[in-house]
Design a protein around this motif. Structure first.
Motif, PDB file in Angstrom:
ATOM      1  N   VAL A   1      20.280 -23.957  -4.025  1.00 13.93           N
ATOM      2  CA  VAL A   1      19.642 -22.649  -4.143  1.00 13.93           C
ATOM      3  C   VAL A   1      19.608 -22.204  -5.599  1.00 13.93           C
ATOM      4  CG1 VAL A   1      19.938 -20.209  -3.632  1.00 13.93           C
ATOM      5  CG2 VAL A   1      20.177 -21.903  -1.818  1.00 13.93           C
ATOM      6  N   ASP A   2      20.686 -22.475  -6.330  1.00 15.13           N
ATOM      7  CA  ASP A   2      20.773 -22.001  -7.697  1.00 15.13           C
ATOM      8  C   ASP A   2      19.845 -22.741  -8.649  1.00 15.13           C
ATOM      9  OD1 ASP A   2      24.318 -21.227  -7.659  1.00 15.13           O
ATOM     10  OD2 ASP A   2      22.576 -20.103  -7.013  1.00 15.13           O
ATOM     11  N   THR A   3      19.333 -23.901  -8.244  1.00 16.79           N
ATOM     12  CA  THR A   3      18.508 -24.672  -9.159  1.00 16.79           C
ATOM     13  C   THR A   3      17.031 -24.661  -8.782  1.00 16.79           C
ATOM     14  OG1 THR A   3      19.032 -26.666  -7.895  1.00 16.79           O
ATOM     15  CG2 THR A   3      20.397 -26.185  -9.838  1.00 16.79           C
ATOM     16  N   ALA A   4      16.722 -24.949  -7.526  1.00 20.48           N
ATOM     17  CA  ALA A   4      15.312 -25.055  -7.131  1.00 20.48           C
ATOM     18  C   ALA A   4      15.140 -24.657  -5.682  1.00 20.48           C
ATOM     19  CB  ALA A   4      14.812 -26.473  -7.370  1.00 20.48           C
ATOM     20  N   PRO A   5      15.171 -23.363  -5.378  1.00 16.85           N
ATOM     21  CA  PRO A   5      15.025 -22.940  -3.981  1.00 16.85           C
ATOM     22  C   PRO A   5      13.593 -23.110  -3.500  1.00 16.85           C
ATOM     23  CG  PRO A   5      15.038 -21.039  -5.415  1.00 16.85           C
ATOM     24  CD  PRO A   5      15.324 -22.225  -6.284  1.00 16.85           C
ATOM     25  N   SER A   6      13.466 -23.319  -2.207  1.00 21.67           N
ATOM     26  CA  SER A   6      12.140 -23.340  -1.611  1.00 21.67           C
ATOM     27  C   SER A   6      11.608 -21.909  -1.540  1.00 21.67           C
ATOM     28  CB  SER A   6      12.202 -23.935  -0.209  1.00 21.67           C
ATOM     29  OG  SER A   6      12.925 -23.066   0.656  1.00 21.67           O
ATOM     30  N   GLU A   7      10.332 -21.781  -1.222  1.00 27.09           N
ATOM     31  CA  GLU A   7       9.744 -20.445  -1.090  1.00 27.09           C
ATOM     32  C   GLU A   7      10.438 -19.656   0.015  1.00 27.09           C
ATOM     33  OE1 GLU A   7       5.387 -18.304  -0.298  1.00 27.09           O
ATOM     34  OE2 GLU A   7       5.563 -20.484  -0.402  1.00 27.09           O
ATOM     35  N   ALA A   8      10.751 -20.332   1.121  1.00 27.67           N
ATOM     36  CA  ALA A   8      11.433 -19.662   2.235  1.00 27.67           C
ATOM     37  C   ALA A   8      12.815 -19.170   1.815  1.00 27.67           C
ATOM     38  CB  ALA A   8      11.538 -20.603   3.433  1.00 27.67           C
ATOM     39  N   GLU A   9      13.538 -19.996   1.049  1.00 27.00           N
ATOM     40  CA  GLU A   9      14.865 -19.581   0.587  1.00 27.00           C
ATOM     41  C   GLU A   9      14.759 -18.394  -0.365  1.00 27.00           C
ATOM     42  OE1 GLU A   9      17.505 -23.684   0.610  1.00 27.00           O
ATOM     43  OE2 GLU A   9      15.997 -23.398  -0.958  1.00 27.00           O
ATOM     44  N   LEU A  10      13.753 -18.428  -1.224  1.00 23.36           N
ATOM     45  CA  LEU A  10      13.579 -17.329  -2.170  1.00 23.36           C
ATOM     46  C   LEU A  10      13.267 -16.033  -1.433  1.00 23.36           C
ATOM     47  CD1 LEU A  10      13.659 -16.939  -5.223  1.00 23.36           C
ATOM     48  CD2 LEU A  10      11.189 -17.274  -5.268  1.00 23.36           C
ATOM     49  N   ILE A  11      12.423 -16.108  -0.423  1.00 27.06           N
ATOM     50  CA  ILE A  11      12.116 -14.928   0.393  1.00 27.06           C
ATOM     51  C   ILE A  11      13.376 -14.419   1.081  1.00 27.06           C
ATOM     52  CG2 ILE A  11      10.880 -14.137   2.448  1.00 27.06           C
ATOM     53  CD1 ILE A  11       8.595 -16.012   1.616  1.00 27.06           C
ATOM     54  N   HIS A  12      14.181 -15.352   1.563  1.00 26.68           N
ATOM     55  CA  HIS A  12      15.446 -14.976   2.221  1.00 26.68           C
ATOM     56  C   HIS A  12      16.355 -14.228   1.253  1.00 26.68           C
ATOM     57  CE1 HIS A  12      19.236 -15.270   4.398  1.00 26.68           C
ATOM     58  NE2 HIS A  12      19.765 -15.834   3.331  1.00 26.68           N
ATOM     59  N   TRP A  13      16.551 -14.785   0.046  1.00 28.09           N
ATOM     60  CA  TRP A  13      17.418 -14.123  -0.920  1.00 28.09           C
ATOM     61  C   TRP A  13      16.852 -12.759  -1.309  1.00 28.09           C
ATOM     62  CZ3 TRP A  13      21.935 -15.862  -0.686  1.00 28.09           C
ATOM     63  CH2 TRP A  13      22.228 -17.230  -0.627  1.00 28.09           C
TER      64      TRP A  13
ATOM     65  N   LEU B   1      10.414 -10.681  -8.171  1.00 26.52           N
ATOM     66  CA  LEU B   1      11.133 -10.357  -6.939  1.00 26.52           C
ATOM     67  C   LEU B   1      12.384  -9.558  -7.255  1.00 26.52           C
ATOM     68  CD1 LEU B   1      11.286 -10.685  -3.891  1.00 26.52           C
ATOM     69  CD2 LEU B   1      12.406 -12.895  -4.244  1.00 26.52           C
ATOM     70  N   LEU B   2      13.151 -10.022  -8.218  1.00 21.61           N
ATOM     71  CA  LEU B   2      14.352  -9.298  -8.636  1.00 21.61           C
ATOM     72  C   LEU B   2      13.969  -7.942  -9.220  1.00 21.61           C
ATOM     73  CD1 LEU B   2      17.403  -9.160  -9.232  1.00 21.61           C
ATOM     74  CD2 LEU B   2      16.940 -10.364 -11.386  1.00 21.61           C
ATOM     75  N   GLY B   3      12.897  -7.907 -10.012  1.00 25.38           N
ATOM     76  CA  GLY B   3      12.472  -6.643 -10.611  1.00 25.38           C
ATOM     77  C   GLY B   3      12.138  -5.601  -9.563  1.00 25.38           C
ATOM     78  N   ARG B   4      11.377  -5.977  -8.537  1.00 25.87           N
ATOM     79  CA  ARG B   4      11.001  -5.014  -7.489  1.00 25.87           C
ATOM     80  C   ARG B   4      12.220  -4.540  -6.715  1.00 25.87           C
ATOM     81  NH1 ARG B   4       6.583  -8.561  -7.096  1.00 25.87           N
ATOM     82  NH2 ARG B   4       7.533  -9.716  -5.380  1.00 25.87           N
ATOM     83  N   VAL B   5      13.119  -5.464  -6.408  1.00 23.91           N
ATOM     84  CA  VAL B   5      14.328  -5.102  -5.663  1.00 23.91           C
ATOM     85  C   VAL B   5      15.140  -4.070  -6.437  1.00 23.91           C
ATOM     86  CG1 VAL B   5      16.585  -5.973  -4.940  1.00 23.91           C
ATOM     87  CG2 VAL B   5      14.514  -7.213  -4.297  1.00 23.91           C
ATOM     88  N   LEU B   6      15.319  -4.301  -7.724  1.00 21.75           N
ATOM     89  CA  LEU B   6      16.134  -3.395  -8.536  1.00 21.75           C
ATOM     90  C   LEU B   6      15.468  -2.032  -8.714  1.00 21.75           C
ATOM     91  CD1 LEU B   6      17.357  -5.954 -11.224  1.00 21.75           C
ATOM     92  CD2 LEU B   6      18.755  -4.880  -9.449  1.00 21.75           C
ATOM     93  N   VAL B   7      14.168  -2.021  -8.948  1.00 18.05           N
ATOM     94  CA  VAL B   7      13.459  -0.739  -9.111  1.00 18.05           C
ATOM     95  C   VAL B   7      13.566   0.090  -7.842  1.00 18.05           C
ATOM     96  CG1 VAL B   7      11.168   0.296  -9.357  1.00 18.05           C
ATOM     97  CG2 VAL B   7      11.892  -1.523 -10.918  1.00 18.05           C
ATOM     98  N   GLN B   8      13.465  -0.554  -6.686  1.00 18.87           N
ATOM     99  CA  GLN B   8      13.516   0.163  -5.414  1.00 18.87           C
ATOM    100  C   GLN B   8      14.887   0.790  -5.162  1.00 18.87           C
ATOM    101  OE1 GLN B   8      12.250  -2.702  -2.502  1.00 18.87           O
ATOM    102  NE2 GLN B   8      10.114  -2.627  -3.157  1.00 18.87           N
TER     103      GLN B   8
END
Length: 273
Positions: A50-62, A91-98
Motif C-alpha cells: 500500500v505504501d509504495t503502489a496501491p491499486s485504485e481500489a486501495e486508494l479509494i479505500h484509504w 485526495l488527501l487535499g480534499r479530505v483535509l479541507v473538509q
C-alpha cells in the motif's frame, strides 16, 4: 566387554525421547506461533504494498477511511503523497479541507496546489473554489482563485466557468468587473448544465447585465433551471406568472403547481457547480 566396545555401544544408542513437558512448548509454537508469524508477515507485506503502489481500489479505500477521520488511513495517504504518488495528493487535499479546522485546511490547500501544478484538473477546480469561498484560516481571495479556475476551465472543467463569471461580474481588488465577459462565462457554465448558472444567466438576460436584455431567453433559462429543481428559478417563474410577465399568463391551477414545485425544490436543491 572392553572399553572400545562399551564406547561404541554408548555412542550408537538412540537418544532418549523428550518428556511430554519438554515437547509441549514446541507443539504450541508449531500450532499457534507459526501462523501468527505468517499473518504478521502478510500484514507487513500488505502495508509495504500500500505504501509504495496501491491499486485504485486501495486508494479509494484509504480515502474513504481518512474522510471518516481514521488517522492511520490519513497517515498512509500522507506518506503516499510525500512519496510522489500524484493521485494521492488531491485526495488527501480534499479530505483535509473538509475537516474544517485551520491547520487541516492549510495543509489540504498545499496538497491541492501541488496536484494542480502537476496538471490535475479536479485539483485546480477545488483549489480555485477554496480560494473563492474561503475557509477557516483562509480568507476568501478572488484574485488568487482566478488563475486556478482558468486553468481548470482551460482543461475542460466547465464548473470553473461559473466562478470565473461571478468574479468578473462583481470585480475584485485586482480584477476589474467585466460584465460582458462574465455573461460569456456564465453562458458556458449554463450550457454545461449547471442549474445555478442557468438561473444566473437568466437573471443577466432579464436585466441586461453584460448582455442585451432578452426576457424570453431569460424565461427559457429559468425553465431549464426549474426542471432541475432549482428553487429560485421556480420562484422566479411563479412571480412572473403571478404578474403576467415573461409571456406567462395568470392561471390559478398553474400557479399553485409552481408553488408546490418551488417548495419541493427547496428540499432537493441541485448540486452546486
Amino acid at each position: 566387554m572392553n572399553a572400545a566396545l562399551t564406547l561404541s555401544a554408548a555412542s550408537s544408542a538412540p537418544s532418549p525421547a523428550p518428556s511430554s513437558a519438554q515437547s509441549t512448548p514446541l507443539r504450541v509454537w508449531a500450532v499457534a506461533g507459526l501462523p501468527l508469524l505468517l499473518a504478521a508477515w502478510g500484514v507487513w507485506g500488505l502495508l509495504g504494498q500500500v505504501d509504495t503502489a496501491p491499486s485504485e481500489a486501495e486508494l479509494i479505500h484509504w480515502g474513504a477511511q481518512a474522510q471518516a477521520r481514521d488517522e492511520h488511513a490519513t497517515t498512509v495517504l500522507r506518506n503516499l503523497a510525500r512519496n510522489g504518488l500524484t493521485p494521492a495528493m488531491p485526495l488527501l487535499g480534499r479530505v483535509l479541507v473538509q475537516r474544517g479546522d485551520a491547520r487541516s485546511v492549510a495543509e489540504g490547500r498545499d496538497w491541492l496546489q501541488r496536484a494542480a501544478q502537476t496538471g490535475d484538473t479536479t485539483a485546480a477546480l477545488q483549489l480555485g473554489k477554496l480560494w473563492f469561498k474561503g475557509a477557516p484560516g483562509l480568507p476568501a481571495d478572488a484574485d488568487r482563485a482566478l488563475p486556478w479556475l482558468k486553468q481548470a476551465a482551460d482543461q475542460g472543467q466547465e464548473a470553473a466557468a461559473h466562478y470565473i463569471a461571478l468574479i468578473l461580474k462583481n470585480g475584485s481588488p485586482q480584477t476589474p468587473a467585466h460584465p460582458e465577459a462574465a455573461a460569456r462565462w456564465m453562458r458556458r457554465a449554463a450550457e454545461a448544465g449547471w442549474a445555478d448558472s442557468q438561473f444566473l444567466l437568466g437573471q443577466m438576460l432579464l436585466h441586461g447585465q453584460g448582455v442585451k436584455a432578452d426576457p424570453m431567453e431569460a424565461r427559457a433559462w429559468f425553465e431549464r433551471a426549474a426542471e432541475q429543481d432549482h428553487p429560485e428559478a421556480n420562484l422566479q417563474l411563479l412571480l412572473a406568472q403571478t404578474h403576467a410577465e415573461l409571456g406567462l399568463h395568470r392561471q390559478a391551477d398553474s400557479e399553485a403547481e409552481r408553488w408546490r414545485e418551488a417548495q419541493h425544490a427547496l428540499k432537493h436543491r441541485p448540486e452546486a457547480p
